[in-house]
Enzyme design. Structure first.
Site, PDB file in Angstrom:
ATOM      1  CG  ASN A 201      -1.609  13.901 -21.150  1.00  0.00           C
ATOM      2  OD1 ASN A 201      -0.595  13.279 -21.431  1.00  0.00           O
ATOM      3  ND2 ASN A 201      -2.559  14.808 -20.298  1.00  0.00           N
TER       4      ASN A 201
ATOM      5  CD  GLU B 118       7.521  14.240 -23.249  1.00  0.00           C
ATOM      6  OE1 GLU B 118       6.530  15.766 -23.029  1.00  0.00           O
ATOM      7  OE2 GLU B 118       6.431  13.248 -23.303  1.00  0.00           O
TER       8      GLU B 118
ATOM      9  CG  HIS C 217       7.093   9.249 -24.972  1.00  0.00           C
ATOM     10  ND1 HIS C 217       5.615   9.002 -24.524  1.00  0.00           N
ATOM     11  CD2 HIS C 217       7.070  10.499 -24.554  1.00  0.00           C
ATOM     12  CE1 HIS C 217       4.801  10.043 -24.616  1.00  0.00           C
ATOM     13  NE2 HIS C 217       5.932  10.782 -24.269  1.00  0.00           N
TER      14      HIS C 217
ATOM     15  CE  LYS D 130      -0.635  12.419 -15.621  1.00  0.00           C
ATOM     16  NZ  LYS D 130      -0.435  12.221 -17.721  1.00  0.00           N
TER      17      LYS D 130
ATOM     18  CD  GLU E 211      -3.916  14.189 -17.142  1.00  0.00           C
ATOM     19  OE1 GLU E 211      -2.784  13.154 -16.496  1.00  0.00           O
ATOM     20  OE2 GLU E 211      -4.443  13.501 -18.009  1.00  0.00           O
TER      21      GLU E 211
ATOM     22  NE  ARG F 266       0.497  15.730 -14.209  1.00  0.00           N
ATOM     23  CZ  ARG F 266       1.041  14.962 -12.818  1.00  0.00           C
ATOM     24  NH1 ARG F 266       0.851  14.858 -11.617  1.00  0.00           N
ATOM     25  NH2 ARG F 266       2.160  14.222 -13.652  1.00  0.00           N
TER      26      ARG F 266
ATOM     27  CG  HIS G 129       1.825  13.529 -24.670  1.00  0.00           C
ATOM     28  ND1 HIS G 129       2.421  14.368 -24.617  1.00  0.00           N
ATOM     29  CD2 HIS G 129       2.515  12.237 -24.286  1.00  0.00           C
ATOM     30  CE1 HIS G 129       3.756  14.421 -24.482  1.00  0.00           C
ATOM     31  NE2 HIS G 129       3.792  13.076 -23.948  1.00  0.00           N
TER      32      HIS G 129
ATOM     33  CE  LYS H  56       5.273  16.325 -15.262  1.00  0.00           C
ATOM     34  NZ  LYS H  56       5.860  15.085 -15.214  1.00  0.00           N
TER      35      LYS H  56
ATOM     36  NE  ARG I 165      -4.101  -2.037   1.939  1.00  0.00           N
ATOM     37  CZ  ARG I 165      -4.034  -2.680   3.068  1.00  0.00           C
ATOM     38  NH1 ARG I 165      -3.391  -3.177   3.921  1.00  0.00           N
ATOM     39  NH2 ARG I 165      -4.954  -4.424   3.434  1.00  0.00           N
TER      40      ARG I 165
ATOM     41  CG  HIS J 231       0.322   7.856 -24.749  1.00  0.00           C
ATOM     42  ND1 HIS J 231      -0.560   8.520 -23.810  1.00  0.00           N
ATOM     43  CD2 HIS J 231       1.360   8.093 -24.952  1.00  0.00           C
ATOM     44  CE1 HIS J 231       0.379   8.648 -23.259  1.00  0.00           C
ATOM     45  NE2 HIS J 231       1.945   8.590 -23.499  1.00  0.00           N
TER      46      HIS J 231
END
Lengths: 365, 365
Positions: free
Chosen positions: B245, B185, B264, B143, B237, B241, B248, B227, B121, B252
């Site tokens: 992306n 990025e 990527h 993330k 997000e 946020r 992306h 960031k 956990r 993706h």
């Protein structure tokens, strides 16, 4: 119907309702639709709930995406089941707006809650617990987890449900062994937090065992109140929440070592007696206390000794792997008195030597 | 050495440092020992870091429990790798007091961060990013995620690191294709948030490509500042946020459809151009803007068209499975201008018809 609210001050905007009632499962889907009109729902349940008719009562044979865990029970509480659920959700294009509806006992709730915690970095989960153990304990508080091939709850997350709906009528169909074992968590709540509640068990055991619905609503409410107040204070188990693990350190080890022949509650009952032995060893318990606790657990039908086929070294090894272990030997929750967990210097979990635990294990055989 | 702090007001007591320097990896272990004296450390890295000598520089051949991801790269960013890491930690009795030290690029950070989020956990994770993409982006912000057999980041959690240590000297050993792709990025950060920073790339590309250490420290600092400020405002997000992306959604899909033949950053570069086409289609972009963006990406060596062997229907299908998808078609982040993501009625992600995306995909071939 009674309603409680779990509010967790340390996690902003985390507040969720627990509704406790009798006979509400048949109307629940409409309420879910109006509570979550824009969200797609995905039901996670198990084969027992299907055969007991509860899945049908909930969804009324509508065409709702459902994952049925089969076989039911601890044996399926494995990371592979969580993966299978998530891949099933992907196949029907569930998105981040999904609501997972967990209908079932503790293992369904734990697996579904964990899947919700890690599916696309987290989606909502609604818990509909249908067993004594899940209504008392696991549906509230956001602990989720699944086992690895090596140990219990190796994988997990704290992920609070968005709502909890308890219909005590679902307990009517529960197998008697499951029913009784699940009540051990309720006794545990009484032991750590509420001596009046413990006396309630001493005085009302026949009505409890005959599944009197009024009594069951009272039990559910008392359990959720205790659980909610502990969780609100310490959601991620840094300190006080550990008291909910009373009897669980030895209990988890016994449960694992039995290869789940023992139910969680049956193992925890042994663990509770183990804790009372440790308390006596440390000069805190006495024979009267142990006798009262043993009597209630025996009335529930619990065997309070470790099965002979369980090897003691295996138990010690499993205790070392307890997830709360720091420096390889876990701390223990202990009672100051019935209804009061021990707190020393602000700490709710205590160092106990391996020797003291060894001695307790010996007595438990 | 420069230091930034990420503070997330909506998550109490979540604040962590990002240290940016050159040549600090060799002293870092001592600092980790003094920062976490009572915690056992477990290093997660990959075969590239071992062969580049960075693992040795960090741990100095001390006997530290380490998991080496092999093969390195996206292909190992799978739930099975996270499971293998956790079972390796169990085998050496790591407890809840563990600190996972993630040494490597984006995939190491994502996998190790996810393992930290779900091991018992949740345990602490320290990120030591060693690639342009991870120093710019993935090491900061919490993330984490791994892929299922069906799609990217199907499993994930928001799990903030406890500290981030960036040593830009580690970039010296990075393969040139990786180095360049990772800078996409950084260009994305400039596009969504800082027009001066975009001009910096237009003016300093030769120094960037020759891996001038001063320039690289500046880039790391600028990236982390952008960031950190976005993440602080919206850690999970819900809205703003999403601007991270940019490029992306198509990116993706292209990355997945290429079976990770494309890195990527290479895929995101195509996605960025896709977004500029959509912007033009919606009357927001213009040819000058597209030309400036294309020029910078081409100077980085990026191919700005979709490889011919990628089927368009596959791409559309993958876009539908985007984890941010609501009602089966995701929203898109768009630019109002270079250095400024579009915000309409308080929303940072926008509805774009499937037709408009179709048209953009056609132009990208």
């Amino acid at each position: 119907m009674q309603e409680l609210n779990v509010t967790i001050p340390s996690i902003p905007s985390t507040s969720y309702p627990i509704q406790i009632a009798c006979g509400t499962l048949c109307d629940l889907w409409d309420r879910l639709e109006s509570k979550y009109p824009a969200h797609r729902k995905f039901v996670v349940t198990d084969a027992n709930l299907v055969s007991a008719g509860h899945l049908n009562t909930l969804t009324k044979q509508q065409n709702i995406e459902t994952f049925v865990i089969d076989p039911p029970g601890e044996i399926s509480k494995h990371i592979n089941t969580a993966i299978a659920i998530i891949e099933a959700m992907e196949k029907v294009f569930m998105g981040r707006d999904s609501v997972i509806v967990a209908l079932g006992g503790g293992t369904v709730g734990d697996i579904a809650g964990f899947a919700a915690a890690i599916f696309k970095r987290g989606v909502k989960v609604v818990q509909i617990p249908t067993t004594t153990v899940s209504q008392a304990d696991s549906s509230v508080g956001g602990k989720t987890g699944v086992d690895s091939t090596i140990s219990k709850n190796a994988f997990g997350a704290f992920w609070q449900p968005d709502a909890v709906f308890i219909d005590v009528e679902t307990l009517k169909t529960l197998d008697d062994t499951q029913y009784r074992a699940g009540l051990v968590e309720s006794v545990k709540h009484a032991l750590i937090a509420d001596s009046d509640y413990f006396e309630f068990f001493e005085q009302n055991m026949p009505a409890v065992l005959s599944r009197d619905m009024d009594i069951l609503e009272k039990i559910a409410f008392r359990n959720c109140s205790i659980k909610a107040s502990v969780v609100a204070e310490d959601p991620t188990e840094k300190n006080k929440r550990r008291i909910l693990n009373y009897g669980h350190t030895i209990g988890h080890a016994v449960e694992s070592a039995s290869n789940f022949d023992l139910l969680h509650g049956q193992a925890v009952a042994i663990g509770i007696i183990g804790a009372t032995i440790i308390e006596k060893h440390l000069g805190m318990g006495d024979d009267t206390r142990t006798a009262r606790i043993s009597k209630v657990l025996e009335e529930l039908g619990m065997e309070l000794t470790i099965p002979k086929n369980i090897n003691k070294d295996t138990l010690t090894d499993l205790i070392k792997r307890d997830k709360k272990a720091v420096n390889k030997w876990p701390k223990f929750v202990l009672l100051q008195d019935i209804g009061q967990a021990l707190c020393t210097d602000g700490q709710w979990a205590h160092n106990v030597t391996q020797q003291a635990v060894d001695a307790a294990l010996d007595q438990l055989y």
